[in-house]
Scaffold this active site. Structure first.
Site, PDB file in Angstrom:
ATOM      1  N   TYR A 150      45.837  70.593  70.446  1.00 20.39           N
ATOM      2  CA  TYR A 150      44.624  71.240  70.945  1.00 20.39           C
ATOM      3  C   TYR A 150      44.814  72.755  71.015  1.00 20.39           C
ATOM      4  O   TYR A 150      43.950  73.521  70.577  1.00 20.39           O
ATOM      5  CB  TYR A 150      44.301  70.669  72.325  1.00 20.39           C
ATOM      6  CG  TYR A 150      43.008  71.141  72.936  1.00 20.39           C
ATOM      7  CD1 TYR A 150      41.787  70.784  72.387  1.00 20.39           C
ATOM      8  CD2 TYR A 150      43.010  71.906  74.098  1.00 20.39           C
ATOM      9  CE1 TYR A 150      40.595  71.192  72.969  1.00 20.39           C
ATOM     10  CE2 TYR A 150      41.826  72.320  74.687  1.00 20.39           C
ATOM     11  CZ  TYR A 150      40.620  71.961  74.118  1.00 20.39           C
ATOM     12  OH  TYR A 150      39.438  72.368  74.711  1.00 20.39           O
ATOM     13  N   LYS A 154      42.702  75.530  68.930  1.00 19.59           N
ATOM     14  CA  LYS A 154      41.877  76.496  69.657  1.00 19.59           C
ATOM     15  C   LYS A 154      42.390  77.926  69.505  1.00 19.59           C
ATOM     16  O   LYS A 154      41.588  78.877  69.471  1.00 19.59           O
ATOM     17  CB  LYS A 154      41.797  76.105  71.134  1.00 19.59           C
ATOM     18  CG  LYS A 154      41.031  74.808  71.395  1.00 19.59           C
ATOM     19  CD  LYS A 154      39.576  74.911  70.952  1.00 19.59           C
ATOM     20  CE  LYS A 154      38.748  73.721  71.421  1.00 19.59           C
ATOM     21  NZ  LYS A 154      37.334  73.827  71.001  1.00 19.59           N
TER      22      LYS A 154
END
Length: 271
Positions: A150, A154
């Site tokens: 993640y 991101k």
């Protein structure tokens, strides 16, 4: 000042931040295009919006994007703001996590918003105006345990958005990076575990997080104020984000490269 009369396309609009953004923008008078996979949930959100259209699609179906962009653009004659919000989180240690989990999260959280933006970008450039917003995360600024995939996606999304801003600011486009902290959504419940299965339970910090409508209002107001690096968080999460905030002076410096002929010089050197 608000987005009244403007057309806003929101991905991941069936729940959480995306649904809250849709409702807040619609209340301000915006015309909203709602995208996601759950058509029934999108229809529920659309029922709360005076002027809305549901445009469901799988975000990683890249071959479908040209036709979807055509449909979205033709609905009201343009797209004034694209909010890339769809995403999926993670809760697993790197040492335990299978490679397909990384591939899935990077595909959904990084490549999918890039692909949609690229499919729409030429129209905005030709028009000479438009806004592009990317919902990243505090985990896109700070490496957080149990979120290696993640965080990678991101962080990458912020890098793409910042570079895109530098390339397109002089063409009339505005690019916003939005980094939320804990917002009261199902993000933790839907997060992938080490083997790719859904976690199925939430985090206490998420359950005690900012209400989606409050977060959405803060994001909208920051975009209206033309803020480029937007942090919507509280407490320690806000402090972490602020420590990694890109100064406006640096954004201006990098953006100025294009106005100073950087791309033309690079092209000339390549000949």
């Amino acid at each position: 000042m608000n987005f009244s009369g403007q057309t806003v396309w929101i991905t991941g609009a069936s729940s959480g931040i995306g649904a809250a953004l849709a409702r807040e923008l619609a209340a301000d008078g915006a015309k909203v295009i709602l995208s996601g996979r759950n058509e029934a949930a999108l229809a529920t959100v659309a029922a709360d919006c005076p002027t809305a259209v549901v445009l469901p699609f799988e975000s990683t179906d890249y071959d479908a994007l040209p036709a979807l962009v055509e449909q979205a653009w033709n609905w009201q004659g343009a797209v004034d703001l694209l909010i890339n919000n769809a995403g999926i989180s993670q809760r697993s240690l790197a040492v335990d996590t299978a490679l397909p989990v990384y591939q899935r999260i990077v595909d959904v959280d990084l490549l999918a918003p890039i692909a949609l933006t690229q499919a729409l970008l030429g129209r905005m450039v030709a028009r000479g105006s438009g806004r592009l917003a990317f919902i990243s995360s505090i985990a896109g600024k700070v490496g957080v345990p149990m979120r290696t995939a993640y965080c990678a996606a991101k962080h990458g999304l912020i890098g793409y958005a910042d570079a895109l801003r530098a390339e397109t600011a002089h063409l009339g486009l505005k690019v916003h990076v939005i980094s939320p902290g804990s917002i009261r959504t199902d993000v933790s419940r839907n997060a992938l575990t080490a083997d790719g299965s859904k976690r199925g339970q939430s985090d206490k910090v998420i359950d005690n997080g900012i209400e989606p409508a409050v977060a959405a209002r803060a994001m909208i107001d920051a975009m209206l104020a033309d803020q480029r690096d937007i942090i919507v968080a509280e407490g320690g999460e806000k402090q972490m984000g602020e420590l990694r905030r890109t100064p406006d002076a640096l954004l201006d410096q990098v953006g100025g490269l294009m106005s100073a002929g950087y791309a033309a010089r690079m092209a000339a050197e390549a000949q």
